[in-house]
Design a protein around this motif. Structure first.
Motif, PDB file in Angstrom:
ATOM      1  N   ALA A 252     -29.666 -47.402-130.503  1.00 32.16           N
ATOM      2  CA  ALA A 252     -29.760 -49.201-130.625  1.00 32.16           C
ATOM      3  C   ALA A 252     -30.121 -48.896-129.492  1.00 32.16           C
TER       4      ALA A 252
ATOM      5  N   ARG B 172     -24.852 -49.112-137.880  1.00 36.56           N
ATOM      6  CA  ARG B 172     -24.415 -48.406-137.829  1.00 36.56           C
ATOM      7  C   ARG B 172     -24.046 -49.196-139.571  1.00 36.56           C
TER       8      ARG B 172
ATOM      9  N   GLU C 147     -26.702 -52.052-131.982  1.00 31.04           N
ATOM     10  CA  GLU C 147     -25.307 -51.201-132.566  1.00 31.04           C
ATOM     11  C   GLU C 147     -25.177 -51.277-134.233  1.00 31.04           C
TER      12      GLU C 147
ATOM     13  N   LYS D  94     -27.848 -55.418-127.227  1.00 29.76           N
ATOM     14  CA  LYS D  94     -27.804 -53.959-127.148  1.00 29.76           C
ATOM     15  C   LYS D  94     -26.272 -53.800-128.490  1.00 29.76           C
ATOM     16  N   SER D  95     -25.388 -54.364-128.438  1.00 27.51           N
ATOM     17  CA  SER D  95     -23.957 -54.106-128.967  1.00 27.51           C
ATOM     18  C   SER D  95     -24.363 -54.491-130.309  1.00 27.51           C
TER      19      SER D  95
END
Length: 547
Positions: free
Chosen positions: A327, A361, A357, A353-354
């Protein structure tokens, strides 16, 4: 012309009323409105379909911009098809005769009057030249130029009305309307499509990744082509999803041929994306033909994308970051591709970025064969858009092209996967990124740049020393959000000053109260204590309010 535009505006308003898009109706009739409310994807597609033909083409262009629209809209707009009835042969014949320098019968042995395909811009007829060669004639519809000019003017007018809203500023709708207008105008010029077709044919004529003899782009007959007419080599085959494979070249093994064709198509497009930097942007199943001799034909080069070497390098690294589920690297590479949408809305890197991720994921426990590269690219662009980053339109075209390629590939061969197909090519891609196609030329270019640097460095260093010795050197430093930092420091200083004053008042009141008590001194002490209490409570309130 004004009367025609007004009539068209009434038609548009009637369609908008029919589907209940009140915001756009209000904008066109009153010239004003609040923030836009976009209808559901299915409703938007029905509106564009009823506003045939230019608005359908506009919807198709919008479907190439996953950097601007959410995935649901991209998917719906991708299915838009023109349902325009074909133009009569008499009208088409008149266009052909105007475009050719000699009578039709001197150029063509015969022309089939019933078109094999009809779209909003042009329709295609099969013909045979006097030389016996079979060709496809793509002819522009007689009145389409006026219709396109009229409708471009209308949606530029709509963009102008939207430009004052936050929505219009955020998406630069005026610039987008200009961009879509230019794209539509370019589609009216078949000489450009002829040039694109020649370029793609040349690029795919040789390759170390696939057998170039097994894929073909039709030849252009330039002597018979013009701005409104395009004559191409006729490819005898069927759309790839209707192909009845016979195992040609594989001793009758149909599955082996199916796998080979899948690999051929993916590698041909990977070469376009990552080596040539010039790619077919619309590889839907209708544009991929299975020829009767077992080859694959690539049709319709009207919409092409371009990637410069820097973008190609970033795309290669982005694919690797997706494979590694990294990420952080995805965020860095997206920043390299994109520019902030608006200086008043800086990109939210932590949130982006979150988002990446969370996106990656989903694939942690999946094998690469279950990862859809086009879908991941689309979601990455969507996350960038939501975090105030604008990605160049050619990256949106690339994403659309990959998504179409994967969709057609999976329908043709359910076992195929883009990431599995690209993995064997990674070594070549790394070599090309580092050394280029001609290592000697790359080395000489680097040597030349070092030579220029070595020649310029002494002069620049001497200039720097001269400025230092004469004390004329000035530094221009730009720090982002400096005003915010300055305001924070000012607030802190103000609070410290107030707290000092409060402390002084308390101390002064205490000194006065401990001295000889008189009515005057008691009054002064009370006033000092009151002022200190008021200022102290005000300071505490401001601190708590600002958290």
């Amino acid at each position: 012309m004004t009367a025609i535009v007004n009539t068209r505006q009434r038609e548009i308003v009637e369609v908008l009323i029919r589907y209940g898009w009140d915001y756009m109706r209000q904008l066109l009739t009153l010239g004003q409105g609040d923030e836009p409310e976009v209808p559901a994807p299915e409703i938007l597609c029905m509106i564009l379909t009823d506003l045939e033909p230019v608005f359908v083409k506009l919807g198709q262009l919008m479907s190439t911009r996953p950097d601007l629209l959410p995935p649901a809209y991209i998917e719906a707009l991708s299915e838009l098809q023109s349902n325009v009835p074909p133009v009569s042969w008499e009208e088409i014949e008149a266009v052909l005769q105007k475009q050719l320098p000699q009578p039709l019968e001197q150029v063509f042995e015969r022309i089939e009057q019933v078109p094999v395909a009809a779209g909003s811009i042009a329709q295609t007829h099969r013909a045979v030249l006097k030389t016996g060669e079979q060709v496809a004639i793509k002819v522009q519809r007689p009145t389409v130029e006026d219709i396109v000019r009229r409708d471009i003017g209308i949606f530029k007018q709509i963009a102008g009305l939207l430009s004052g809203t936050d929505f219009g500023k955020r998406y630069s709708v005026v610039a987008l309307a200009d961009e879509f207008g230019r794209s539509l105008q370019h589609e009216l010029d078949f000489t450009q499509e002829a040039s694109y077709t020649d370029q793609l044919r040349k690029n795919l004529s040789e390759s170390s990744w696939f057998d170039a003899d097994r894929i073909i782009v039709p030849k252009v007959y330039h002597q018979f082509s013009s701005k409104k007419m395009l004559v191409l080599e006729w490819l005898d085959g069927v759309p790839i999803l209707r192909a009845q494979l016979k195992g040609i070249g594989f001793e009758g093994d149909i599955e082996a041929e199916r796998k080979a064709i899948s690999t051929l198509c993916f590698r041909a497009f990977f070469q376009q994306y990552l080596v040539d930097g010039f790619f077919h942007a619309d590889p839907h199943p209708g544009n991929l033909f299975y020829l009767r001799d077992g080859r694959v034909g690539l049709l319709d080069c009207g919409m092409m994308g371009v990637l410069n070497p820097r973008m190609q390098s970033i795309i290669v690294e982005l694919v690797l970051a997706i494979i590694d589920l990294d990420a952080d690297r995805c965020t860095q590479l997206t920043l390299q591709l994109a520019d902030p949408m608006d200086i008043n809305q800086p990109p939210n890197l932590a949130q982006m970025k979150s988002d990446y991720e969370k996106l990656l994921r989903r694939y942690y426990n999946l094998s690469l064969s279950n990862v859809n590269l086009g879908e991941v690219f689309s979601q990455i662009l969507n996350a960038a858009r939501q975090n105030n980053l604008r990605v160049p339109s050619n990256v949106g075209l690339l994403t659309k092209s990959i998504a179409n390629l994967e969709g057609a590939g999976r329908e043709f061969n359910p076992d195929v996967n883009a990431l599995d197909e690209i993995k064997p090519l990674m070594r070549d891609l790394f070599r090309l990124q580092i050394a280029g196609e001609d290592p000697i030329r790359s080395l000489l270019r680097v040597a030349l740049e070092f030579k220029q640097l070595s020649l310029a460095s002494p002069r620049q260093f001497g200039f720097l020393l001269n400025r230092l010795s004469s004390e004329t050197l000035r530094w221009n430093v730009a720090i982002e959000d400096l005003n915010t930092v300055r305001r924070t420091i000012d607030n802190a200083e103000n609070r410290r000053s107030v707290s000092t004053v409060v402390a002084a008042l308390i101390i002064g009141a205490a000194i006065v109260s401990t001295a000889q008590v008189t009515p005057q001194s008691q009054l002064i002490a009370n006033i000092l204590f009151g002022a200190a209490s008021f200022l102290g409570l005000w300071l505490i309130y401001r601190i708590l309010r600002s958290r």
